[in-house]
Design a protein around this motif. Structure first.
Motif, PDB file in Angstrom:
ATOM      1  N   VAL A  12      -9.916  11.130 -87.000  1.00  0.00           N
ATOM      2  CA  VAL A  12     -11.159  10.575 -87.069  1.00  0.00           C
ATOM      3  C   VAL A  12     -11.585  10.345 -85.644  1.00  0.00           C
ATOM      4  CG1 VAL A  12     -12.730   8.531 -87.823  1.00  0.00           C
ATOM      5  CG2 VAL A  12     -10.598   9.330 -89.245  1.00  0.00           C
ATOM      6  N   ILE A  13     -12.618  11.049 -85.241  1.00  0.00           N
ATOM      7  CA  ILE A  13     -13.372  10.529 -83.803  1.00  0.00           C
ATOM      8  C   ILE A  13     -14.679   9.980 -83.840  1.00  0.00           C
ATOM      9  CG2 ILE A  13     -13.935  12.120 -81.616  1.00  0.00           C
ATOM     10  CD1 ILE A  13     -11.788  13.936 -82.345  1.00  0.00           C
ATOM     11  N   GLN A  14     -14.922   9.321 -83.046  1.00  0.00           N
ATOM     12  CA  GLN A  14     -16.431   8.571 -83.105  1.00  0.00           C
ATOM     13  C   GLN A  14     -17.178   9.600 -82.591  1.00  0.00           C
ATOM     14  OE1 GLN A  14     -16.715   4.921 -80.913  1.00  0.00           O
ATOM     15  NE2 GLN A  14     -18.657   5.166 -80.396  1.00  0.00           N
ATOM     16  N   HIS A  15     -18.294   9.573 -83.396  1.00  0.00           N
ATOM     17  CA  HIS A  15     -19.516  10.579 -82.571  1.00  0.00           C
ATOM     18  C   HIS A  15     -21.102   9.873 -82.881  1.00  0.00           C
ATOM     19  CE1 HIS A  15     -22.199  14.018 -82.973  1.00  0.00           C
ATOM     20  NE2 HIS A  15     -21.276  14.707 -82.442  1.00  0.00           N
ATOM     21  N   GLY A  16     -21.392   9.519 -81.747  1.00  0.00           N
ATOM     22  CA  GLY A  16     -22.784   8.566 -81.803  1.00  0.00           C
ATOM     23  C   GLY A  16     -22.510   7.304 -81.906  1.00  0.00           C
ATOM     24  N   SER A  18     -22.899   5.812 -84.961  1.00  0.00           N
ATOM     25  CA  SER A  18     -22.376   5.219 -86.091  1.00  0.00           C
ATOM     26  C   SER A  18     -21.512   6.417 -86.885  1.00  0.00           C
ATOM     27  CB  SER A  18     -23.531   4.607 -87.091  1.00  0.00           C
ATOM     28  OG  SER A  18     -24.405   5.421 -87.356  1.00  0.00           O
ATOM     29  N   GLY A  19     -21.776   7.386 -86.455  1.00  0.00           N
ATOM     30  CA  GLY A  19     -20.952   8.549 -87.239  1.00  0.00           C
ATOM     31  C   GLY A  19     -19.606   8.806 -86.784  1.00  0.00           C
ATOM     32  N   THR A  20     -19.022   9.685 -87.233  1.00  0.00           N
ATOM     33  CA  THR A  20     -17.670  10.071 -86.916  1.00  0.00           C
ATOM     34  C   THR A  20     -17.245  11.697 -87.435  1.00  0.00           C
ATOM     35  OG1 THR A  20     -16.681   9.335 -89.287  1.00  0.00           O
ATOM     36  CG2 THR A  20     -16.524   7.690 -87.287  1.00  0.00           C
ATOM     37  N   VAL A  21     -16.531  12.373 -86.491  1.00  0.00           N
ATOM     38  CA  VAL A  21     -16.122  13.556 -86.924  1.00  0.00           C
ATOM     39  C   VAL A  21     -14.767  13.426 -87.394  1.00  0.00           C
ATOM     40  CG1 VAL A  21     -15.369  15.844 -86.333  1.00  0.00           C
ATOM     41  CG2 VAL A  21     -17.418  14.811 -85.307  1.00  0.00           C
ATOM     42  N   VAL A  22     -14.486  14.056 -88.650  1.00  0.00           N
ATOM     43  CA  VAL A  22     -13.247  13.599 -89.408  1.00  0.00           C
ATOM     44  C   VAL A  22     -12.608  14.853 -89.701  1.00  0.00           C
ATOM     45  CG1 VAL A  22     -12.272  12.678 -91.530  1.00  0.00           C
ATOM     46  CG2 VAL A  22     -14.420  11.743 -90.570  1.00  0.00           C
ATOM     47  N   ARG A  23     -11.217  15.075 -89.571  1.00  0.00           N
ATOM     48  CA  ARG A  23     -10.445  16.297 -89.787  1.00  0.00           C
ATOM     49  C   ARG A  23      -9.527  15.818 -90.911  1.00  0.00           C
ATOM     50  NH1 ARG A  23     -10.226  20.083 -85.822  1.00  0.00           N
ATOM     51  NH2 ARG A  23      -8.112  20.630 -86.407  1.00  0.00           N
ATOM     52  N   LEU A  24      -9.961  16.750 -92.031  1.00  0.00           N
ATOM     53  CA  LEU A  24      -9.053  16.524 -93.233  1.00  0.00           C
ATOM     54  C   LEU A  24      -8.397  17.780 -93.530  1.00  0.00           C
ATOM     55  CD1 LEU A  24     -11.902  15.257 -95.653  1.00  0.00           C
ATOM     56  CD2 LEU A  24     -10.381  13.908 -94.052  1.00  0.00           C
ATOM     57  N   LEU A  25      -6.971  17.665 -94.053  1.00  0.00           N
ATOM     58  CA  LEU A  25      -6.054  18.685 -94.262  1.00  0.00           C
ATOM     59  C   LEU A  25      -6.579  19.020 -95.956  1.00  0.00           C
ATOM     60  CD1 LEU A  25      -4.233  20.840 -93.721  1.00  0.00           C
ATOM     61  CD2 LEU A  25      -2.251  19.284 -93.965  1.00  0.00           C
ATOM     62  N   THR A  26      -6.955  20.235 -96.261  1.00  0.00           N
ATOM     63  CA  THR A  26      -7.115  20.643 -97.745  1.00  0.00           C
ATOM     64  C   THR A  26      -6.099  21.358 -98.169  1.00  0.00           C
ATOM     65  OG1 THR A  26      -8.440  22.426 -97.210  1.00  0.00           O
ATOM     66  CG2 THR A  26      -9.424  20.145 -97.035  1.00  0.00           C
ATOM     67  N   PRO A  27      -5.961  21.558 -99.567  1.00  0.00           N
ATOM     68  CA  PRO A  27      -4.805  22.251-100.156  1.00  0.00           C
ATOM     69  C   PRO A  27      -5.093  23.716 -99.927  1.00  0.00           C
ATOM     70  CG  PRO A  27      -5.487  20.602-101.623  1.00  0.00           C
ATOM     71  CD  PRO A  27      -6.283  20.580-100.764  1.00  0.00           C
ATOM     72  N   GLY A  39     -19.926   6.841 -90.567  1.00  0.00           N
ATOM     73  CA  GLY A  39     -18.300   6.790 -90.786  1.00  0.00           C
ATOM     74  C   GLY A  39     -17.776   5.535 -90.185  1.00  0.00           C
ATOM     75  N   ARG A  40     -18.620   4.818 -89.272  1.00  0.00           N
ATOM     76  CA  ARG A  40     -17.879   3.734 -88.673  1.00  0.00           C
ATOM     77  C   ARG A  40     -18.501   2.317 -89.218  1.00  0.00           C
ATOM     78  NH1 ARG A  40     -19.755   3.590 -82.954  1.00  0.00           N
ATOM     79  NH2 ARG A  40     -18.132   1.781 -82.597  1.00  0.00           N
ATOM     80  N   SER A  41     -19.049   2.442 -90.703  1.00  0.00           N
ATOM     81  CA  SER A  41     -19.572   1.409 -91.107  1.00  0.00           C
ATOM     82  C   SER A  41     -18.564   0.680 -92.033  1.00  0.00           C
ATOM     83  CB  SER A  41     -20.452   1.862 -92.346  1.00  0.00           C
ATOM     84  OG  SER A  41     -20.132   2.664 -93.422  1.00  0.00           O
ATOM     85  N   ARG A  42     -18.867  -0.675 -92.263  1.00  0.00           N
ATOM     86  CA  ARG A  42     -17.902  -1.591 -92.792  1.00  0.00           C
ATOM     87  C   ARG A  42     -17.369  -0.781 -94.132  1.00  0.00           C
ATOM     88  NH1 ARG A  42     -19.489  -7.491 -93.316  1.00  0.00           N
ATOM     89  NH2 ARG A  42     -19.752  -7.093 -90.962  1.00  0.00           N
ATOM     90  N   ARG A  43     -18.280  -0.010 -94.850  1.00  0.00           N
ATOM     91  CA  ARG A  43     -17.833   0.555 -96.151  1.00  0.00           C
ATOM     92  C   ARG A  43     -16.807   1.674 -95.936  1.00  0.00           C
ATOM     93  NH1 ARG A  43     -19.431   4.806 -99.449  1.00  0.00           N
ATOM     94  NH2 ARG A  43     -21.160   5.449 -98.088  1.00  0.00           N
ATOM     95  N   LEU A  44     -17.258   2.532 -94.813  1.00  0.00           N
ATOM     96  CA  LEU A  44     -16.222   3.646 -94.901  1.00  0.00           C
ATOM     97  C   LEU A  44     -15.143   3.438 -93.837  1.00  0.00           C
ATOM     98  CD1 LEU A  44     -19.244   6.430 -94.597  1.00  0.00           C
ATOM     99  CD2 LEU A  44     -17.808   5.906 -96.511  1.00  0.00           C
ATOM    100  N   ARG A  45     -15.100   2.549 -93.124  1.00  0.00           N
ATOM    101  CA  ARG A  45     -13.947   2.437 -92.165  1.00  0.00           C
ATOM    102  C   ARG A  45     -12.620   2.535 -92.840  1.00  0.00           C
ATOM    103  NH1 ARG A  45     -16.766  -0.793 -88.718  1.00  0.00           N
ATOM    104  NH2 ARG A  45     -15.869  -2.769 -89.434  1.00  0.00           N
ATOM    105  N   PRO A  46     -12.404   1.451 -94.108  1.00  0.00           N
ATOM    106  CA  PRO A  46     -11.326   1.703 -94.666  1.00  0.00           C
ATOM    107  C   PRO A  46     -11.030   2.916 -95.631  1.00  0.00           C
ATOM    108  CG  PRO A  46     -12.679  -0.431 -95.173  1.00  0.00           C
ATOM    109  CD  PRO A  46     -13.582   0.621 -94.519  1.00  0.00           C
ATOM    110  N   VAL A  47     -12.137   3.700 -95.800  1.00  0.00           N
ATOM    111  CA  VAL A  47     -11.660   4.993 -96.554  1.00  0.00           C
ATOM    112  C   VAL A  47     -11.058   6.204 -95.245  1.00  0.00           C
ATOM    113  CG1 VAL A  47     -12.940   7.067 -97.677  1.00  0.00           C
ATOM    114  CG2 VAL A  47     -13.556   4.454 -97.971  1.00  0.00           C
TER     115      VAL A  47
END
Length: 243
Positions: A12-16, A18-27, A39-47
């Protein structure tokens, strides 16, 4: 591009602001980056916590464009971050995937191994319950990315029994008999890497030394070597825990 899948949060990397660039490993689609608005919001940070499993929805107009990503929590491992040793293990295993795996290439075995290590960290009573799985995960990453060790037979004699060492130069196995007199030049090969099963701490330490040598020499070089600091923190915490 439109992809909907469950995935493991690895970076997870901060972008701007309030946003984030997220790297996910998919199957099935490998490592996939995406931009999460807010992505940096109170709702999404724990996710968006490394180690968590999320339901991811990627959308982009072209394959070359960074996809817009929305996520919903499937499985939270955030409570483990309150435990220093577990937190260090999650930090390292997810960072290794985020750093080493090329984007958009499927590595289903690595995904399954990472998910298994994280599940073991979550459920095991102590680090001994997951440390051997972590070594096997590192070994698998090396193998899948073309830096695998040849543990099938002794490079000197061709024998397939009593393999006890690995050449630090070639990455090939050496039998106990062939390695006699050269032990100080060879890396110990723990039996659990070949036979599977549980491992004692001495064998786990040998395994970490073995995979660590080849990770640093062949895979995590130049700018990617920075991620090895996370591995060093993990090993230090394992030592403090008595490993």
């Amino acid at each position: 591009m439109h992809l909907t899948t469950d995935a493991i949060v690895c970076g997870v990397i901060q972008h701007g602001e309030s946003g984030t660039v997220v790297r996910l490993l998919t199957p099935e689609a490998g490592m996939q980056p995406g931009y999460v608005r807010g992505g940096r919001s109170r709702r999404l940070r724990p996710v968006l916590v490394p180690g968590n499993v999320v339901r991811a929805d990627y959308r982009s107009r072209t394959e070359d464009q960074l996809a817009a990503l929305t996520v919903e929590l499937v499985r939270s491992r955030a409570p483990l971050l309150a435990e220093p040793l577990a937190a260090a293990a999650i930090d390292w295993t997810t960072a290794l995937a985020a750093t080493a795996l090329p984007e958009g290439q499927a590595y289903p075995r690595v995904h399954a191994a990472l998910d298994g290590v994280l599940a073991a960290i979550e459920s095991a009573a102590s680090a001994r319950g997951w440390a051997a799985a972590l070594v096997r995960y590192e070994y698998l990453v090396l193998t899948e990315l073309g830096f695998g060790l040849d543990l099938s037979a002794c490079v000197v004699t061709g024998a397939r029994d009593d393999l006890a060492y690995v050449s630090p130069k070639s990455g090939a196995a050496v039998s106990r008999a062939a390695g006699a007199g050269y032990v100080d030049r060879l890396l110990p090969l723990p039996a659990f890497l070949i036979d599977g099963g549980a491992a004692e701490w001495d064998a786990i330490r040998d395994g970490l030394r073995l995979t660590g040598h080849f990770l640093a020499r062949d895979l995590l070089t130049e700018r990617r070597a920075m991620v090895l600091a996370a591995r060093e923190r993990l090993i230090l915490r394992l030592q403090r825990a008595g490993a």
